[in-house]
Design a protein around this motif. Sequence first.
Motif, short mmCIF file in Angstrom:
data_model
loop_
_atom_site.label_atom_id
_atom_site.label_comp_id
_atom_site.label_asym_id
_atom_site.label_seq_id
_atom_site.Cartn_x
_atom_site.Cartn_y
_atom_site.Cartn_z
N GLU A 124 -25.74 56.55 6.81
CA GLU A 124 -26.47 58.22 7.52
C GLU A 124 -25.31 58.33 8.22
OE1 GLU A 124 -30.04 59.76 8.13
OE2 GLU A 124 -30.48 59.22 5.68
N GLU A 175 -21.81 60.32 9.31
CA GLU A 175 -22.39 61.27 10.73
C GLU A 175 -20.46 61.20 11.56
OE1 GLU A 175 -24.74 62.37 14.92
OE2 GLU A 175 -26.59 61.66 12.49
N VAL A 218 -17.80 63.00 9.47
CA VAL A 218 -17.76 64.30 9.77
C VAL A 218 -17.91 64.58 11.13
CG1 VAL A 218 -19.55 66.31 9.32
CG2 VAL A 218 -19.76 64.70 7.89
N LEU A 261 -21.26 62.89 0.36
CA LEU A 261 -22.38 62.79 1.16
C LEU A 261 -21.24 63.43 2.86
CD1 LEU A 261 -23.77 58.93 0.91
CD2 LEU A 261 -24.64 61.54 0.63
N SER A 317 -20.89 67.44 2.01
CA SER A 317 -21.39 68.60 2.15
C SER A 317 -22.63 68.59 3.71
CB SER A 317 -22.94 67.93 0.79
OG SER A 317 -23.55 66.95 1.87
N ALA A 318 -22.58 66.87 4.36
CA ALA A 318 -22.68 67.35 5.87
C ALA A 318 -21.84 68.05 6.62
CB ALA A 318 -22.29 65.76 6.48
N GLN A 363 -22.90 71.64 6.38
CA GLN A 363 -23.80 71.90 6.59
C GLN A 363 -23.55 71.74 8.34
OE1 GLN A 363 -26.75 72.79 5.39
NE2 GLN A 363 -27.12 73.66 7.91
N LYS A 364 -22.40 71.77 9.47
CA LYS A 364 -22.25 70.89 10.82
C LYS A 364 -21.63 72.69 10.54
CE LYS A 364 -20.22 68.05 13.87
NZ LYS A 364 -21.22 67.70 14.73
#
Length: 622
Positions: A174, A178, A181, A207, A210-211, A214-215
């Motif tokens: 994760e 992050e 992203v 991964l 989609s992250a 969302q951000k």
Amino acid sequence: MALNLRQKQTECIIRMLNLNQPVNPSGTANEEVYKILIYDRFCQNILSPLIHVKDLRKHGVTLYFLIDKDRKPVHDVPAVYFVQPSHSNIQRIVADASRSLYDSFHLNFSSSIPRPLLEDLASGTLNSDSIHRISKVHDQYLEFVTLEDNLFSLSQESTYVQLNDPSAGDKEIEDIIERVVSGLFCVLATLSVVPIIRCPRGGPAELVASALDQKLRDHLLSKNNLFSEGGSFVSSFQRPILCVFDRNFELSAGLQHDFRYRPLVHDILGLKLNRLSVPGEKGGMKSYELDSSDPFWMANGSLEFPEVAVEIETQLNKYKKDVDEVNRRTGGTAGTEFDGTDLIGNTKHLMNAVNSLPELTDRKQVIDKHTNIATVLLGEIKERSLDSYAKKENDMMVRGSIDRNELLSVLKGKGTKTDKLRFAIMYIISSETINPSEAEAVEAALRESDIDTSAFQYVKKIKSLNVSLASANSASRNNIVDWAEKIYGQSISAVTAGVKNLLSSDRQLALTRIVEALMEGKPNPEIDSYLVFDPRAPKSSSGTSSSHLKGPFKEAIVFMIGGGNYVEYGSLQELVQRQQPVKYVIYGTTEILTGSEFVEQLALLGQKMGLGNTVATSSATN
């Protein structure tokens, strides 16, 4: 207006150097302020391909230092800090402010500063009674390195190992996702575009996609939104498409020997941040910059090496001819009587000659530079038979096989240990079926040359998983998939897809073929299963494709997780040149890797899985 990342990032940096004041059209501030620039190593790498020392002077920067160096106070001068938002940097800024090193502090963070760090900064400067020295704090969203107009790297090292490490926990994965992203968000914020995101299902690509979706959604809800195209313009403003891939999608592009100029210079001579050092003609090392200020590099980077050598020769002859022409015009002709008209004519020629001298000198410097680079490359090519590696790997990819004797003779012939290891892995990747005795012979040949086989065995393991997956019936299939997901931290289908792609019959990379299909937006079985995310659309409709997401798209950003290279960059640029009407593609990656650097990451994974022989790991890097 085409997306030009280099130009956009440079504009942001210039505005920052001018204390975040608006800059006039000539690119300087309206009011000349002398200042000091303080940066950390990461931000130094962001600045170095974009801003030269003379540019810093133009923007009033008289001194510049690394943040961790001891610095003496300079009074009555503002200091511009450009650093990553890290605990150690915040501590250093607080220490500098409490010692009153500078008159005022303009703090610029390369990405958004987390609240706890901002609180540390506030309490630290309050306690030392120096908070009045902090003039401004800015989040700059510049945490990426732009190397060309349409090439960038997040400079995040070893992402491939971290994502594929069998022992990596969910939390570690994760954190890596992050970081990626956050870097991609900086790129989009700098371009001020909200793209439509496409990616294959499963694995790191999904991964990240989609992250990031969302951000972007969360950010679009905030009041001070970085994306200037407002909601009402969406229909008239053609948005770019962002295609996210993971290195396993096409392993071969990270390993193959390429015979084009730009990939060769990077792979063999270690081009880093647009700079390289090669042995000079008269001994000693010569340092060169290869960027948009070098017309020869920009024009010929995608040519095969022999064509580049011919082009250098052509340019040299043209230069000599132009020099002769200047000499002829200014020399006058001997034996003629002197009269006034001739004087006027001659003065004109002299003026022209004087004006053409700087241009001729520049041309000569560029020709000398590339002659030197090409000479060094040629030495390496001959010594290591690199042309033969490039040709044989390409043939293997196209045919899906290689003659056993030919295979073993390459492994016993010229080339470094890493060249041979890369070739052996390319053999594994490109073979439609692996003959166990042949693979054993390859491994024995590697051991004979004292080469660590862990990278070879790692790729062989992935490959055998795919083959057993294809032949297994559905009952045992699930067990293999579960095991594969545990080991590789991603769905094995992503890896399987990569193996099929590796067998594409023409020279075009699978990556380029898929990007072309995604930009066209026509129904195509290769991409029909790809996910779609539109951060501007209601949440429920994401993941499916609706008409406005279909394209065709004029602009694309292609992002490779786990390491990219100049082979893929070149292939995508060739795609753009073939297209009518004009298309535009930006290529980015977590880090730009040479073939040997990528092999090292594969070897590390092999060792983590207990594969390979007991030869010292350092041998793979020789």
